[in-house]
Design an enzyme around this catalytic site. Structure first.
Site, short mmCIF file in Angstrom:
data_model
loop_
_atom_site.label_atom_id
_atom_site.label_comp_id
_atom_site.label_asym_id
_atom_site.label_seq_id
_atom_site.Cartn_x
_atom_site.Cartn_y
_atom_site.Cartn_z
N CYS A 92 49.79 43.86 40.11
CA CYS A 92 50.43 42.55 39.97
C CYS A 92 50.97 42.29 38.56
CB CYS A 92 49.46 41.44 40.36
SG CYS A 92 48.93 41.50 42.08
N HIS A 366 54.67 35.52 45.53
CA HIS A 366 54.27 36.53 44.53
C HIS A 366 54.89 37.88 44.89
CE1 HIS A 366 51.94 39.02 41.94
NE2 HIS A 366 50.78 39.01 42.59
N CYS A 396 46.25 38.29 36.69
CA CYS A 396 45.15 39.17 37.08
C CYS A 396 45.74 40.41 37.75
CB CYS A 396 44.18 38.46 38.02
SG CYS A 396 44.88 37.92 39.59
#
Length: 410
Positions: A92, A366, A396
């Site tokens: 991510c 996302h 994160c």
């Protein structure tokens, strides 16, 4: 050392990441990236041949996103052959890491101009489509560290920190409300690049389509906890996934499963890019540096709970910059799950008043490899709109990592 100036930032709208249902699902991810790169070049009159390298994040590098999507996107965009491209995967954090690597090239003096960013078409390359799982299908690694699904890690964090279902739902509602207000006020328009059908030239998407206007706390409360059943399902050696997590955290008696489809990040398609240039290049070409990269950092954390590193990564970046949390005007903390920004704010002692002020991934989605770059662009636009100075962007990362970048308007 030289400054790495952010000359411009752009992103596509985020389309729903479901095959044949999202507006961008019919657009090849190479095209999403190509249109974003060209938009920046056209807006500032960039000499494309001057860009020494293009670094892009992409998590699921398989199928349409395989074969070094960055280089292929550059060719599709018609950029000169001399411009190179590389694709990286830090889960991510990939999009922000790509910017940081590009900035390092400029700040070290090895490059005058570079680009960073990312792309992810989750409708075409769903999570896990690279076939590697969490551990690359390595039984030896699995014997040492058995990583649980991220949703269970997020629920474990909520349990450890004492966040209730109402806490995470309230945060999710705020994300939706802030994103809706930002859309209505056109706060995203400076960076948004309308995506066009490459064959017809027709615009297929010009604003984010994931936000759910009219979301209520009552509606969120009716959603099922996504990872409760998964946590009770078999993992290894007769244990459930919850039991695997609790074996590492025996002080926790039971995991309180609080995350749902409404308080976790949305699955979307999108691309984002940032152009970085040195002091000399900006001056020589009459460009305006909108902000500079002040500091970058990564930080590793325990890989079962996995998602707790944004706070220490932010602290490390702040220390490098000689700053404290109180020196940051705006924060972008990726909303992978609602518990992550809540935990990060708690650890850093910061108020949500200045965090994700235009909503986050719960509302907007996302697009894994692109999110970090999109967040940086959003933060920069909002700094300029409010005439503020500093922003910190943090995410994160799977496997127990965090990443942070501080930008400063000068």
């Amino acid at each position: 050392m030289t400054n790495a100036w952010i000359v411009d930032a752009a992103r596509t709208p985020r389309g729903r990441g479901k095959k044949d249902k999202g507006a961008l699902s019919g657009i090849h991810p190479q095209e999403l990236l190509a249109q974003t790169l060209n938009a920046i070049a056209e807006r500032i009159g960039l000499e494309k041949k001057d860009v020494e390298d293009v670094v892009m994040g992409c998590v699921s590098q398989a199928g349409d996103q395989g074969a070094n999507i960055t280089r292929n996107a550059l060719m599709l965009a018609g950029w000169p052959d001399v411009v190179t491209g590389v694709t990286l995967n830090r889960f991510c954090g990939s999009g922000l890491q790509a910017i940081n690597f590009a900035a390092m090239g400029v700040m070290s003096g090895q490059q005058e101009v570079a680009m960073g960013g990312g792309v992810e078409s989750m409708s075409r390359a769903p999570m896990g489509s690279d076939g590697g799982g969490a551990d690359g299908n390595n039984e030896l690694l699995r014997d040492k560290v058995l990583q649980v699904p991220q949703g269970i890690s997020a629920d474990l964090i909520a349990t450890v920190e004492g966040f209730s279902r109402e806490d995470v739902d309230r945060f999710a509602l705020q994300s939706q409300q802030r994103a809706q207000a930002a859309q209505e006020a056109c706060y995203f328009s400076k960076s948004l690049v309308p995506v066009k059908d490459p064959r017809t030239g027709n615009v297929v998407l010009e604003k984010d389509e994931h936000p759910r206007a009219g979301t209520t706390l009552e509606g969120l409360a009716q959603l099922d906890a996504v990872f409760a059943k998964f946590g009770a399902s078999p993992a290894v050696d007769g244990e459930t996934w919850d039991q695997v997590a609790l074996r590492r955290y025996p002080e926790v008696k039971a995991i309180n499963h609080v995350h749902t489809a409404g308080n976790a990040s949305g699955i979307v398609d999108g691309a984002a890019a940032v152009l970085l240039a040195s002091d000399d290049y900006v001056k020589a070409h009459g460009l305006k540096g909108r902000a500079r990269i002040r500091a970058t950092a990564t930080y590793g954390s325990e890989p079962v709970i996995m998602l707790t590193a944004p706070a220490p990564a932010s602290k490390r970046a702040l220390e490098k910059a000689g700053m404290s949390a109180s020196n940051i005007d705006l924060w972008e903390i990726n909303e992978a799950f609602a518990a992550i920004p809540l935990q990060t704010m708690k650890k850093l002692g910061i108020s949500e008043e200045n965090v994700n002020v235009n909503g986050g991934a719960i509302a907007l989605g996302h697009p894994l490899g692109a999110t970090g770059a999109a967040l940086l662009g959003t933060a920069l636009d909002e700094l300029e709109r409010r005439d503020l100075t500093t922003a910190l962007i943090t995410l994160c990362i799977g496997g127990g990592m965090g990443i942070a970048t501080i930008i400063e308007r000068v």
